[in-house]
Design a protein around this motif. Structure first.
Motif, PDB file in Angstrom:
ATOM      1  N   VAL A 107       0.146  11.312  -2.069  1.00  0.00           N
ATOM      2  CA  VAL A 107      -0.670  10.655  -1.041  1.00  0.00           C
ATOM      3  C   VAL A 107      -2.106  10.485  -1.532  1.00  0.00           C
ATOM      4  CG1 VAL A 107       0.742  11.375   0.915  1.00  0.00           C
ATOM      5  CG2 VAL A 107      -1.094  12.871   0.134  1.00  0.00           C
ATOM      6  N   GLY A 108      -2.545  11.392  -2.406  1.00  0.00           N
ATOM      7  CA  GLY A 108      -3.884  11.274  -2.971  1.00  0.00           C
ATOM      8  C   GLY A 108      -4.046  10.026  -3.811  1.00  0.00           C
ATOM      9  N   VAL A 109      -3.033   9.723  -4.619  1.00  0.00           N
ATOM     10  CA  VAL A 109      -3.058   8.503  -5.421  1.00  0.00           C
ATOM     11  C   VAL A 109      -3.012   7.279  -4.514  1.00  0.00           C
ATOM     12  CG1 VAL A 109      -1.694   7.098  -7.015  1.00  0.00           C
ATOM     13  CG2 VAL A 109      -2.073   9.518  -7.504  1.00  0.00           C
ATOM     14  N   CYS A 110      -2.177   7.356  -3.477  1.00  0.00           N
ATOM     15  CA  CYS A 110      -2.040   6.251  -2.539  1.00  0.00           C
ATOM     16  C   CYS A 110      -3.363   5.972  -1.823  1.00  0.00           C
ATOM     17  CB  CYS A 110      -0.951   6.573  -1.520  1.00  0.00           C
ATOM     18  SG  CYS A 110      -0.335   5.162  -0.584  1.00  0.00           S
ATOM     19  N   ALA A 111      -4.153   7.017  -1.599  1.00  0.00           N
ATOM     20  CA  ALA A 111      -5.452   6.868  -0.945  1.00  0.00           C
ATOM     21  C   ALA A 111      -6.534   6.453  -1.933  1.00  0.00           C
ATOM     22  CB  ALA A 111      -5.847   8.174  -0.265  1.00  0.00           C
ATOM     23  N   ALA A 112      -6.449   6.954  -3.161  1.00  0.00           N
ATOM     24  CA  ALA A 112      -7.508   6.722  -4.147  1.00  0.00           C
ATOM     25  C   ALA A 112      -7.542   5.291  -4.657  1.00  0.00           C
ATOM     26  CB  ALA A 112      -7.346   7.686  -5.322  1.00  0.00           C
ATOM     27  N   SER A 117       1.011   8.682   5.510  1.00  0.00           N
ATOM     28  CA  SER A 117       2.228   9.404   5.857  1.00  0.00           C
ATOM     29  C   SER A 117       3.125   9.481   4.629  1.00  0.00           C
ATOM     30  CB  SER A 117       2.963   8.709   7.006  1.00  0.00           C
ATOM     31  OG  SER A 117       3.238   7.352   6.691  1.00  0.00           O
ATOM     32  N   CYS A 118       4.062  10.411   4.664  1.00  0.00           N
ATOM     33  CA  CYS A 118       4.872  10.664   3.469  1.00  0.00           C
ATOM     34  C   CYS A 118       6.189  11.330   3.857  1.00  0.00           C
ATOM     35  CB  CYS A 118       4.072  11.568   2.528  1.00  0.00           C
ATOM     36  SG  CYS A 118       4.919  12.034   1.010  1.00  0.00           S
ATOM     37  N   ASP A 119       7.233  11.061   3.098  1.00  0.00           N
ATOM     38  CA  ASP A 119       8.478  11.810   3.259  1.00  0.00           C
ATOM     39  C   ASP A 119       9.068  12.091   1.887  1.00  0.00           C
ATOM     40  OD1 ASP A 119      10.464   9.716   2.480  1.00  0.00           O
ATOM     41  OD2 ASP A 119       9.826   8.746   4.323  1.00  0.00           O
ATOM     42  N   LYS A 176       0.836  -1.203   0.000  1.00  0.00           N
ATOM     43  CA  LYS A 176       0.000   0.000   0.000  1.00  0.00           C
ATOM     44  C   LYS A 176       0.874   1.257   0.000  1.00  0.00           C
ATOM     45  CE  LYS A 176      -3.931  -2.169  -0.023  1.00  0.00           C
ATOM     46  NZ  LYS A 176      -3.363  -3.496  -0.363  1.00  0.00           N
ATOM     47  N   ARG A 177       1.843   1.253  -0.913  1.00  0.00           N
ATOM     48  CA  ARG A 177       2.804   2.352  -1.028  1.00  0.00           C
ATOM     49  C   ARG A 177       2.753   2.964  -2.418  1.00  0.00           C
ATOM     50  NH1 ARG A 177       8.561   0.533  -0.354  1.00  0.00           N
ATOM     51  NH2 ARG A 177       8.912   2.768  -0.723  1.00  0.00           N
ATOM     52  N   THR A 178       2.947   4.269  -2.470  1.00  0.00           N
ATOM     53  CA  THR A 178       3.109   4.980  -3.740  1.00  0.00           C
ATOM     54  C   THR A 178       4.414   5.760  -3.672  1.00  0.00           C
ATOM     55  OG1 THR A 178       0.730   5.235  -4.083  1.00  0.00           O
ATOM     56  CG2 THR A 178       2.172   6.720  -5.304  1.00  0.00           C
ATOM     57  N   VAL A 179       5.230   5.616  -4.692  1.00  0.00           N
ATOM     58  CA  VAL A 179       6.487   6.353  -4.787  1.00  0.00           C
ATOM     59  C   VAL A 179       6.425   7.256  -6.010  1.00  0.00           C
ATOM     60  CG1 VAL A 179       8.964   6.187  -5.199  1.00  0.00           C
ATOM     61  CG2 VAL A 179       7.869   4.620  -3.606  1.00  0.00           C
ATOM     62  N   CYS A 180       6.749   8.521  -5.802  1.00  0.00           N
ATOM     63  CA  CYS A 180       6.760   9.495  -6.895  1.00  0.00           C
ATOM     64  C   CYS A 180       8.185   9.972  -7.126  1.00  0.00           C
ATOM     65  CB  CYS A 180       5.861  10.682  -6.553  1.00  0.00           C
ATOM     66  SG  CYS A 180       5.887  12.008  -7.789  1.00  0.00           S
ATOM     67  N   LEU A 181       8.652   9.850  -8.342  1.00  0.00           N
ATOM     68  CA  LEU A 181       9.951  10.387  -8.742  1.00  0.00           C
ATOM     69  C   LEU A 181       9.691  11.748  -9.369  1.00  0.00           C
ATOM     70  CD1 LEU A 181      11.288   7.131 -10.459  1.00  0.00           C
ATOM     71  CD2 LEU A 181      11.344   7.748  -8.032  1.00  0.00           C
ATOM     72  N   PHE A 182      10.207  12.796  -8.756  1.00  0.00           N
ATOM     73  CA  PHE A 182       9.809  14.164  -9.134  1.00  0.00           C
ATOM     74  C   PHE A 182      11.006  15.059  -9.405  1.00  0.00           C
ATOM     75  CE2 PHE A 182       8.789  18.461  -7.209  1.00  0.00           C
ATOM     76  CZ  PHE A 182       8.197  18.973  -8.359  1.00  0.00           C
ATOM     77  N   GLN A 194       2.728   6.245   2.183  1.00  0.00           N
ATOM     78  CA  GLN A 194       2.299   4.981   2.776  1.00  0.00           C
ATOM     79  C   GLN A 194       0.897   5.117   3.364  1.00  0.00           C
ATOM     80  OE1 GLN A 194       4.220   1.872   3.460  1.00  0.00           O
ATOM     81  NE2 GLN A 194       2.125   1.208   3.922  1.00  0.00           N
ATOM     82  N   LEU A 195       0.022   4.171   3.043  1.00  0.00           N
ATOM     83  CA  LEU A 195      -1.294   4.125   3.664  1.00  0.00           C
ATOM     84  C   LEU A 195      -1.135   3.456   5.030  1.00  0.00           C
ATOM     85  CD1 LEU A 195      -4.389   4.446   3.584  1.00  0.00           C
ATOM     86  CD2 LEU A 195      -4.493   2.201   2.473  1.00  0.00           C
ATOM     87  N   ASP A 196      -1.392   4.198   6.103  1.00  0.00           N
ATOM     88  CA  ASP A 196      -1.172   3.691   7.459  1.00  0.00           C
ATOM     89  C   ASP A 196      -2.369   2.937   8.008  1.00  0.00           C
ATOM     90  OD1 ASP A 196       1.417   4.793   7.539  1.00  0.00           O
ATOM     91  OD2 ASP A 196       0.610   6.752   8.108  1.00  0.00           O
ATOM     92  N   LYS A 197      -3.578   3.508   7.817  1.00  0.00           N
ATOM     93  CA  LYS A 197      -4.767   2.813   8.316  1.00  0.00           C
ATOM     94  C   LYS A 197      -6.023   3.395   7.689  1.00  0.00           C
ATOM     95  CE  LYS A 197      -5.291   5.731  12.466  1.00  0.00           C
ATOM     96  NZ  LYS A 197      -5.449   5.727  13.939  1.00  0.00           N
TER      97      LYS A 197
END
Length: 225
Positions: A148-153, A195-197, A116-122, A183-186
């Protein structure tokens, strides 16, 4: 990396001059729409390499494409326009895809369903400058929200940002490449917590920003107005 920004600006000037010289109607938005109205528009996947991508962005892209080979990761395509918009909004396009190649938001996202992770290369272009030489805080906030929007959607369907908290640790050099990890936490009912970094590209040793967010799952049967 700054060379790629300079090259992108030069390319834009040349293309603009050629367009206005070959198609006078392009100077007028209404006439321009009429001029190109008979042409079939083929959607272009914006999440693929183009000449403005730096070596670091291409390197990271290749690394993640290899991760996609076993099915654990998936590259997410991205287009300027959405087929979901109403006819009267046909001119609308994705905010982060509104610039010419290399001038604004250059990015590609990858998703891992098991984690449940999304990684963006920007890569932030020269039109996203804030303090001279550095990326505008609003630009990185936009990309954090998009990631995080994509990770949630993907697990939540139609969602909207309810809360986004960002701690900016260090400024990001303009035209540099960063990795945005989400990362989708819950999930609690209609609420999705993430959460995101944001870290430096390739080595990910420098922490630029940290964020937490709350998204709300919407009922597709109900109007937003």
């Amino acid at each position: 990396m700054m060379r790629s920004c300079t090259a992108a600006l030069r390319t834009l000037r040349v293309l603009r001059c050629r367009l206005e010289g070959a198609f006078p109607a392009a100077r007028h938005p209404v006439l321009a729409r009429r001029w190109f109205s008979t042409e079939k528009v083929i959607p272009k996947d914006q999440a693929l390499p183009n000449p403005s991508w730096s070596k670091d962005l291409r390197l990271l892209f290749d690394q993640f494409m290899k991760k996609c080979e076993d099915g654990s990761w998936e590259r997410l395509p991205s287009y300027k326009n959405s087929k979901l918009v109403k006819e009267q909004l046909s001119q609308a396009q994705l905010f982060t895809r509104g610039y010419e190649d290399g001038l604004g938001f250059e990015y590609v996202m990858f998703y891992n369903d098991d984690e449940k992770r999304t990684v963006c290369l920007f890569q932030g272009g020269p039109y996203l400058q804030g303090v001279p030489g550095f990326l505008h805080g609003g630009a990185i906030a936009t990309m954090i929200d998009a990631t995080v929007g994509v990770c949630a959607a993907i697990p939540g369907g139609i969602v909207m940002t309810a809360n986004l908290n960002i701690n900016f640790k260090r400024p990001i050099p303009l035209c540099s490449v960063v990795v945005i990890n989400s990362q989708l936490d819950k999930i609690e009912g209609r609420k999705l917590f993430l959460s995101c970094d944001v870290r430096s590209g390739v080595d990910e040793k420098i922490l630029y920003s940290e964020a937490t967010s709350l998204f709300i799952k919407l009922d597709p049967e109900k109007s937003l107005t």
